[in-house]
Design an enzyme around this catalytic site. Structure first.
Site, mmCIF file in Angstrom:
data_model
loop_
_atom_site.group_PDB
_atom_site.id
_atom_site.type_symbol
_atom_site.label_atom_id
_atom_site.label_comp_id
_atom_site.label_asym_id
_atom_site.label_seq_id
_atom_site.Cartn_x
_atom_site.Cartn_y
_atom_site.Cartn_z
ATOM 1 N N ARG A 29 35.074 73.334 44.152
ATOM 2 C CA ARG A 29 36.011 73.278 45.402
ATOM 3 C C ARG A 29 37.128 72.411 44.987
ATOM 4 N NH1 ARG A 29 31.544 74.886 48.145
ATOM 5 N NH2 ARG A 29 31.467 72.844 48.974
ATOM 6 N N ARG A 30 36.714 71.257 44.665
ATOM 7 C CA ARG A 30 37.775 70.021 44.404
ATOM 8 C C ARG A 30 38.547 70.366 43.314
ATOM 9 N NH1 ARG A 30 35.331 69.370 48.334
ATOM 10 N NH2 ARG A 30 37.128 70.767 48.975
ATOM 11 N N THR B 286 42.712 65.313 55.894
ATOM 12 C CA THR B 286 43.606 66.195 54.987
ATOM 13 C C THR B 286 44.323 64.780 54.141
ATOM 14 O OG1 THR B 286 45.918 67.067 54.773
ATOM 15 C CG2 THR B 286 45.554 65.645 56.516
ATOM 16 N N HIS B 287 44.447 65.162 52.700
ATOM 17 C CA HIS B 287 45.280 64.070 52.130
ATOM 18 C C HIS B 287 46.592 64.487 51.781
ATOM 19 C CE1 HIS B 287 41.061 65.366 50.628
ATOM 20 N NE2 HIS B 287 41.069 64.238 50.773
ATOM 21 N N LYS C 296 25.626 70.853 56.200
ATOM 22 C CA LYS C 296 26.040 72.511 55.913
ATOM 23 C C LYS C 296 24.680 73.305 56.441
ATOM 24 C CE LYS C 296 29.292 72.377 52.164
ATOM 25 N NZ LYS C 296 29.992 70.934 52.547
ATOM 26 N N ARG D 263 36.699 68.249 63.623
ATOM 27 C CA ARG D 263 37.487 67.920 62.419
ATOM 28 C C ARG D 263 38.335 69.036 62.063
ATOM 29 N NH1 ARG D 263 33.539 67.986 57.479
ATOM 30 N NH2 ARG D 263 32.891 65.963 58.512
ATOM 31 N N ASP E 82 29.509 70.851 58.941
ATOM 32 C CA ASP E 82 30.632 71.290 58.050
ATOM 33 C C ASP E 82 30.922 72.898 58.193
ATOM 34 O OD1 ASP E 82 30.982 68.991 56.642
ATOM 35 O OD2 ASP E 82 29.916 69.684 54.952
ATOM 36 N N LYS F 71 42.220 72.099 55.997
ATOM 37 C CA LYS F 71 42.880 73.379 55.759
ATOM 38 C C LYS F 71 41.718 74.417 55.385
ATOM 39 C CE LYS F 71 46.925 71.082 54.100
ATOM 40 N NZ LYS F 71 48.012 70.923 53.100
ATOM 41 N N GLY F 72 40.889 74.212 54.689
ATOM 42 C CA GLY F 72 39.719 74.921 54.382
ATOM 43 C C GLY F 72 39.742 75.214 52.846
ATOM 44 N N ALA F 73 38.314 75.020 52.497
ATOM 45 C CA ALA F 73 38.239 75.027 51.006
ATOM 46 C C ALA F 73 37.751 76.219 50.157
ATOM 47 C CB ALA F 73 37.357 73.792 50.719
HETATM 48 C C1 LIG Z 1 36.781 64.745 55.184
HETATM 49 C C2 LIG Z 1 37.101 66.150 54.776
HETATM 50 C C3 LIG Z 1 36.013 67.078 55.342
HETATM 51 C C4 LIG Z 1 36.183 68.235 54.981
HETATM 52 N N1 LIG Z 1 35.339 69.240 55.264
HETATM 53 C C5 LIG Z 1 35.395 70.588 54.950
HETATM 54 C C6 LIG Z 1 34.546 71.649 55.528
HETATM 55 O O1 LIG Z 1 33.653 71.348 56.479
HETATM 56 N N2 LIG Z 1 35.037 72.923 55.283
HETATM 57 C C7 LIG Z 1 36.025 73.134 54.391
HETATM 58 O O2 LIG Z 1 36.351 74.366 54.285
HETATM 59 N N3 LIG Z 1 36.845 72.179 54.008
HETATM 60 C C8 LIG Z 1 36.612 70.944 54.052
HETATM 61 N N4 LIG Z 1 37.361 69.956 53.787
HETATM 62 C C9 LIG Z 1 38.319 70.418 52.319
HETATM 63 C C10 LIG Z 1 39.615 70.821 53.095
HETATM 64 O O3 LIG Z 1 39.541 72.261 53.718
HETATM 65 C C11 LIG Z 1 40.638 70.993 51.661
HETATM 66 O O4 LIG Z 1 40.278 71.908 50.910
HETATM 67 C C12 LIG Z 1 41.046 69.700 51.070
HETATM 68 O O5 LIG Z 1 41.017 68.603 51.905
HETATM 69 C C13 LIG Z 1 42.308 69.891 50.506
HETATM 70 O O6 LIG Z 1 43.347 69.955 51.396
HETATM 71 P P1 LIG Z 1 44.331 69.095 51.949
HETATM 72 O O7 LIG Z 1 44.380 68.759 53.412
HETATM 73 O O8 LIG Z 1 44.053 67.689 51.332
HETATM 74 O O9 LIG Z 1 45.624 69.357 51.406
HETATM 75 P P2 LIG Z 1 46.237 69.949 49.745
HETATM 76 O O10 LIG Z 1 47.769 70.364 50.012
HETATM 77 O O11 LIG Z 1 45.406 70.821 49.224
HETATM 78 O O12 LIG Z 1 46.535 68.407 49.039
HETATM 79 C C14 LIG Z 1 47.505 67.344 49.392
HETATM 80 C C15 LIG Z 1 47.420 66.564 48.272
HETATM 81 O O13 LIG Z 1 46.083 65.896 48.455
HETATM 82 C C16 LIG Z 1 45.658 65.538 47.112
HETATM 83 N N5 LIG Z 1 44.415 66.071 46.717
HETATM 84 C C17 LIG Z 1 44.050 67.190 47.418
HETATM 85 N N6 LIG Z 1 42.961 67.533 46.704
HETATM 86 C C18 LIG Z 1 42.580 66.845 45.766
HETATM 87 C C19 LIG Z 1 41.640 66.937 44.778
HETATM 88 N N7 LIG Z 1 40.433 67.749 44.760
HETATM 89 N N8 LIG Z 1 41.670 65.788 43.997
HETATM 90 C C20 LIG Z 1 42.758 65.075 43.832
HETATM 91 N N9 LIG Z 1 43.751 65.052 44.781
HETATM 92 C C21 LIG Z 1 43.597 65.975 45.697
HETATM 93 C C22 LIG Z 1 46.798 65.663 46.109
HETATM 94 O O14 LIG Z 1 47.832 64.638 45.917
HETATM 95 C C23 LIG Z 1 47.596 66.907 46.956
HETATM 96 O O15 LIG Z 1 48.721 67.262 46.740
HETATM 97 C C24 LIG Z 1 37.291 68.594 53.970
HETATM 98 C C25 LIG Z 1 38.186 67.787 53.628
HETATM 99 C C26 LIG Z 1 38.291 66.471 54.107
HETATM 100 C C27 LIG Z 1 39.153 65.622 53.772
#
Ligand SMILES: Cc1cc2nc3c(=O)[nH]c(=O)nc-3n(C[C@H](O)[C@H](O)[C@H](O)COP(=O)(O)OP(=O)(O)OC[C@H]3O[C@@H](n4cnc5c(N)ncnc54)[C@H](O)[C@@H]3O)c2cc1C
Length: 312
Positions: A292-293, A230-231, A100, A188, A138, A191-193
């Site tokens: 954020r998590r 993404t998850h 970062k 990468r 990041d 979605k954005g945190a």
């Molecule tokens: C490898 C990686 C790098 C990233 N880098 C950045 C970055 O540089 N800048 C930035 O702004 N964001 C970053 N993020 C975070 C990202 O922007 C999202 O905020 C985060 O990944 C949640 O979005 P999602 O796509 O998983 O979808 P969501 O719709 O939020 O989640 C989908 C599903 O995933 C699971 N899940 C999601 N979050 C959690 C959690 N906290 N605890 C438990 N289960 C969960 C749940 O089952 C949920 O239903 C990164 C994420 C990843 C995976």
């Protein structure tokens, strides 16, 4: 006006909340579920375990909004130490680092802050290359997007392997993906945190998902190396279908997920032959990351609130 999609992200800015939460030990369940430890040794141990499971890693030495030079330099030292350790253990083939810019000088209140961050980023990129691995920058909140992309352009002149991050929630992101979808460009997509204002970001989750898919199409149809972070099971399925539609061979893109989130899915994708990288955050400054998590997973909040109440 900040979007109150995530009141927790707003609350997280309170210094009282920060003081209270930051005194929780890293070993407490909720912290440990997202952060494997506070030092290089625990980060390296976590990587070794992921590699045993067929995964790769990207490591983030936690810290952000660093306001002084000594702390920024300390962060650079931590990355150099990490890269040395990974190299000694033969792990750099499987592990890169995520950085970062606000942790290495970008947020220092001084006109030369951009230069400090760029020089620090260069130092880390050089060490990563010497160790046989790469750096990804990041992406932080929208006020930093232009500056981060400008630093990326500078870094890529000497280190074209440096990865970028695009946040689908921002209106600008599809255009940014177009600009970055060229040969050799590691991007990468997440979605954005961050809690962002509606002037620059989609407020509705469905709109964010649609933007994510539009960005995926641009990146997967392009010449670069997409890193699909993404998850979300729907996004994972759509990405796999698009990869096949655009004739992408496995290994020409990868999936990425965070440490501690859907670990079984990470292993399942890897066992199916996909490349999967786990983002491993470590270090003492886990507060912003944890908040954020928690904001993303309301189900965690009750558990989290109980651990706080038991401290008061
Ligand atoms: C490898 C990686 C790098 C990233 N880098 C950045 C970055 O540089 N800048 C930035 O702004 N964001 C970053 N993020 C975070 C990202 O922007 C999202 O905020 C985060 O990944 C949640 O979005 P999602 O796509 O998983 O979808 P969501 O719709 O939020 O989640 C989908 C599903 O995933 C699971 N899940 C999601 N979050 C959690 C959690 N906290 N605890 C438990 N289960 C969960 C749940 O089952 C949920 O239903 C990164 C994420 C990843 C995976």
């Amino acid at each position: 006006m900040p979007l109150l999609r995530d009141p927790l992200l707003v609350l997280a800015r309170s210094s009282r909340v920060k003081r209270l939460v930051s005194t929780m030990p890293v070993s407490s369940g909720i912290v440990r579920s997202y952060v494997p430890g506070e030092d290089t040794a625990s980060a390296v141990l976590a990587v070794a375990a992921l590699v045993d499971d067929g995964l790769t890693a990207t490591l983030d030495y936690l810290g952000e909004d660093t306001r002084d030079r000594t702390q920024a330099d300390g962060c650079v030292e931590a990355y150099l130490d990490l890269l040395r350790e990974l190299s000694l253990r033969g792990l750099t083939r499987h592990a890169e680092v995520s950085v970062k810019l606000s942790a290495i000088g970008q947020a220092i209140p001084d006109a030369g802050a951009g230069k400090v961050a760029l020089e620090n980023a260069r130092t880390i990129c050089r060490a990563a290359r010497n160790a046989g691995t790469t750096v990804t920058l990041d992406m932080e909140d929208h006020t930093t997007t232009d500056r981060t992309l400008a630093v990326l352009r500078e870094l890529r002149q000497d280190f074209p392997e440096t990865g970028a991050v695009i946040q689908a929630m921002l209106h600008r992101s599809e255009a940014d993906c177009r600009a970055l979808a060229h040969e050799g460009s590691r991007v990468r997509l997440c979605k954005g945190a961050y809690a962002e204002p509606t002037e620059v970001a989609f407020a509705d989750g469905v709109e964010v998902d649609k933007s994510y898919v539009r960005c995926l199409k641009v990146l997967l149809a392009g010449q670069g190396y997409p890193m699909i972070a993404t998850h979300d099971p729907r996004m994972v399925d759509i990405a796999a279908a698009l990869a096949s539609r655009y004739g992408r061979a496995r290994g020409t893109y990868e999936f990425q997920m965070l440490f501690g989130i859907r670990p079984e899915e990470q292993k399942r994708l890897a066992a199916e032959g996909e490349s999967v990288r786990t983002y491993v955050p470590y270090g003492e400054e886990w507060y912003g990351y944890l908040m954020r998590r928690l904001a993303e997973k309301p189900a965690n909040l009750a558990f989290f609130a109980r651990s706080l109440v038991s401290k008061t």
